[in-house]
Design a protein around this motif. Structure first.
Motif, PDB file in Angstrom:
ATOM      1  N   ALA A   1       0.827  -1.212   0.000  1.00 16.11           N
ATOM      2  CA  ALA A   1       0.000   0.000   0.000  1.00 16.11           C
ATOM      3  C   ALA A   1       0.857   1.256   0.000  1.00 16.11           C
ATOM      4  CB  ALA A   1      -0.933  -0.014   1.213  1.00 16.11           C
ATOM      5  N   ASP A   2       1.978   1.244   0.742  1.00 17.36           N
ATOM      6  CA  ASP A   2       2.885   2.402   0.754  1.00 17.36           C
ATOM      7  C   ASP A   2       3.438   2.662  -0.644  1.00 17.36           C
ATOM      8  OD1 ASP A   2       2.593   2.685   3.519  1.00 17.36           O
ATOM      9  OD2 ASP A   2       4.318   1.388   3.948  1.00 17.36           O
ATOM     10  N   ALA A   3       3.909   1.618  -1.298  1.00 18.27           N
ATOM     11  CA  ALA A   3       4.493   1.771  -2.632  1.00 18.27           C
ATOM     12  C   ALA A   3       3.440   2.195  -3.649  1.00 18.27           C
ATOM     13  CB  ALA A   3       5.159   0.468  -3.072  1.00 18.27           C
ATOM     14  N   MET A   4       2.229   1.669  -3.526  1.00 17.37           N
ATOM     15  CA  MET A   4       1.159   2.052  -4.439  1.00 17.37           C
ATOM     16  C   MET A   4       0.802   3.527  -4.260  1.00 17.37           C
ATOM     17  SD  MET A   4       0.343  -0.510  -6.396  1.00 17.37           S
ATOM     18  CE  MET A   4      -1.053   0.331  -7.134  1.00 17.37           C
ATOM     19  N   THR A   5       0.794   3.995  -3.017  1.00 17.19           N
ATOM     20  CA  THR A   5       0.462   5.395  -2.751  1.00 17.19           C
ATOM     21  C   THR A   5       1.534   6.339  -3.274  1.00 17.19           C
ATOM     22  OG1 THR A   5      -0.799   4.809  -0.768  1.00 17.19           O
ATOM     23  CG2 THR A   5      -0.015   7.079  -0.929  1.00 17.19           C
ATOM     24  N   LYS A   6       2.781   6.002  -3.023  1.00 17.78           N
ATOM     25  CA  LYS A   6       3.888   6.876  -3.419  1.00 17.78           C
ATOM     26  C   LYS A   6       4.279   6.709  -4.881  1.00 17.78           C
ATOM     27  CE  LYS A   6       5.941   7.165   1.196  1.00 17.78           C
ATOM     28  NZ  LYS A   6       7.171   6.983   2.000  1.00 17.78           N
ATOM     29  N   ARG A   7       3.850   5.582  -5.485  1.00 21.09           N
ATOM     30  CA  ARG A   7       4.268   5.264  -6.862  1.00 21.09           C
ATOM     31  C   ARG A   7       5.794   5.363  -6.988  1.00 21.09           C
ATOM     32  NH1 ARG A   7      -0.484   3.743  -7.579  1.00 21.09           N
ATOM     33  NH2 ARG A   7      -1.641   3.992  -9.522  1.00 21.09           N
ATOM     34  N   ALA A   8       6.479   4.827  -5.971  1.00 24.23           N
ATOM     35  CA  ALA A   8       7.937   4.887  -5.935  1.00 24.23           C
ATOM     36  C   ALA A   8       8.459   3.806  -5.000  1.00 24.23           C
ATOM     37  CB  ALA A   8       8.418   6.263  -5.479  1.00 24.23           C
ATOM     38  N   GLY A   9       9.740   3.495  -5.156  1.00 16.63           N
ATOM     39  CA  GLY A   9      10.364   2.502  -4.295  1.00 16.63           C
ATOM     40  C   GLY A   9      11.606   1.948  -4.956  1.00 16.63           C
ATOM     41  N   VAL A  10      11.992   0.735  -4.524  1.00 12.60           N
ATOM     42  CA  VAL A  10      13.157   0.053  -5.082  1.00 12.60           C
ATOM     43  C   VAL A  10      12.715  -1.307  -5.620  1.00 12.60           C
ATOM     44  CG1 VAL A  10      14.799   1.262  -3.611  1.00 12.60           C
ATOM     45  CG2 VAL A  10      13.745  -0.852  -2.792  1.00 12.60           C
ATOM     46  N   CYS A  11      13.661  -2.100  -6.070  1.00 11.06           N
ATOM     47  CA  CYS A  11      13.314  -3.364  -6.732  1.00 11.06           C
ATOM     48  C   CYS A  11      12.451  -4.265  -5.855  1.00 11.06           C
ATOM     49  CB  CYS A  11      14.579  -4.085  -7.190  1.00 11.06           C
ATOM     50  SG  CYS A  11      15.761  -4.503  -5.868  1.00 11.06           S
ATOM     51  N   GLN A  12      12.743  -4.293  -4.566  1.00 13.17           N
ATOM     52  CA  GLN A  12      11.940  -5.112  -3.655  1.00 13.17           C
ATOM     53  C   GLN A  12      10.483  -4.669  -3.672  1.00 13.17           C
ATOM     54  OE1 GLN A  12      13.425  -5.512   0.460  1.00 13.17           O
ATOM     55  NE2 GLN A  12      11.392  -4.869   1.143  1.00 13.17           N
ATOM     56  N   ASP A  13      10.255  -3.352  -3.646  1.00  9.71           N
ATOM     57  CA  ASP A  13       8.888  -2.819  -3.667  1.00  9.71           C
ATOM     58  C   ASP A  13       8.184  -3.147  -4.970  1.00  9.71           C
ATOM     59  OD1 ASP A  13       9.098  -1.321  -1.108  1.00  9.71           O
ATOM     60  OD2 ASP A  13      10.589  -0.172  -2.217  1.00  9.71           O
ATOM     61  N   PHE A  14       8.886  -2.985  -6.082  1.00 11.77           N
ATOM     62  CA  PHE A  14       8.263  -3.228  -7.390  1.00 11.77           C
ATOM     63  C   PHE A  14       7.879  -4.695  -7.544  1.00 11.77           C
ATOM     64  CE2 PHE A  14      11.066   0.455  -9.098  1.00 11.77           C
ATOM     65  CZ  PHE A  14      10.274   1.364  -8.425  1.00 11.77           C
ATOM     66  N   ALA A  15       8.732  -5.590  -7.026  1.00 12.21           N
ATOM     67  CA  ALA A  15       8.394  -7.013  -7.070  1.00 12.21           C
ATOM     68  C   ALA A  15       7.171  -7.298  -6.206  1.00 12.21           C
ATOM     69  CB  ALA A  15       9.583  -7.853  -6.613  1.00 12.21           C
TER      70      ALA A  15
END
Length: 293
Positions: A174-188
């Motif tokens: 949910a954090d990554a979806m809200t921010k539309r940002a992150g690192v490879c772990q988040d995208f996976a």
């Protein structure tokens, strides 16, 4: 095929003596149809009083260790020699409708039983409603699983920013979806949530990606990093399509696979607990993936 020497060093230092350090690591690459491990060695300093290598539930090499001598530094160093080929996929399997890649809906398909646990929620991959809606844009009725998975990969690459400051190791889908940002772990994790919330089986993959220096520059030793991607079940087969939303490509002969599981928590390179009165500690990780041919 490409041959690599992979080196991974994790170094902890503490402001006071540590009495006990208990840990686990996933640092030995897997032997796979497209990947051969010629040698793999991991050393721990100080030398542990107990070291217990095993094969975990997911088929990964996993090692438990326990350092009982007081220490103010701990180093775990892994070195491997691995040969990797480009994975090959059956065209008919890629062309099957994505709806068949839901093992809970199609338990009689070959491989469905083994794939089922990768279609369920896990600790770090909740069936987030926002991810469900995002995934639905790629999972249109009857679309081939290879095409749908690739489209999702491409959309995450396009819509999300790679930003090391946007998330932490404890951030949620949910954090990554809200921010539309992150690192490879988040995208996976995001891609897994998009797929699993629709019943599609997909697993988290941990390993390394061999990088190339900019034109005219020499390789800098130790400047690489661990990497994460995912693999989507091709229904009725034992094949899994490995996709990398961070780099918008299918995994190829530059990807060294170490371990896979439901999410990062199953396959973290090094994890553990310590018993100490130290107030502060530091962590330094260095990785080098060097082609040998």
């Amino acid at each position: 095929m490409t041959r690599y020497r992979v080196w991974h060093r994790t170094a902890y230092t503490y402001s006071d003596a540590v009495q006990d350090s208990i840990g686990q690591f996933h640092l030995r690459p897997r032997d796979l149809p497209w990947q051969t491990v010629a040698q793999a060695e991991v050393t721990v300093d100080p030398v542990p009083g107990d070291v217990s290598p095993r094969t975990d539930w997911f088929g990964n090499s996993s090692t438990y260790f326990h350092v009982t001598d007081p220490h103010e530094a701990l180093t775990i160093e892994a070195a491997s020699e691995v040969t990797v080929a480009v994975p090959e996929y059956d065209a008919e399997a890629l062309a099957q409708p994505w709806e068949l890649a839901r093992p809970l809906r199609h338990p009689d398909l070959p491989g469905a039983v083994e794939a089922t646990e990768y279609a369920l929620e896990s600790a770090r991959v909740a069936h987030d409603s926002t991810a469900h809606a995002y995934g639905a844009e790629s999972l249109t009725p009857g679309r081939p699983i290879g095409e749908a998975a690739t489209d999702l990969m491409q959309r995450i690459f396009r819509d999300f920013d790679y930003d090391k400051t946007a998330t932490t190791v404890t951030s949620t889908v949910a954090d990554a979806m809200t921010k539309r940002a992150g690192v490879c772990q988040d995208f996976a994790h995001v891609a897994l949530a998009c797929l699993r919330s629709h019943g599609v089986a997909a697993r988290y993959v941990s390993g390394y990606l061999a990088t190339q220096p900019p034109p005219g520059k020499e390789r800098v030793f130790g400047a690489d990093a661990s990497h994460a991607w995912l693999a989507v079940w091709l229904p009725g087969t034992d094949q899994w399509l490995a996709i990398d939303p961070t780099n918008n490509q299918w995994a190829n002969d530059r990807y060294v696979t170490v371990a896979w599981g439901r999410d990062y928590g199953d396959v973290s390179p090094v994890t553990g607990i310590i018993f100490t009165e130290a107030k502060t500690s530091t962590l330094r990780v260095q990785v080098d993936v060097a082609p040998l041919d």
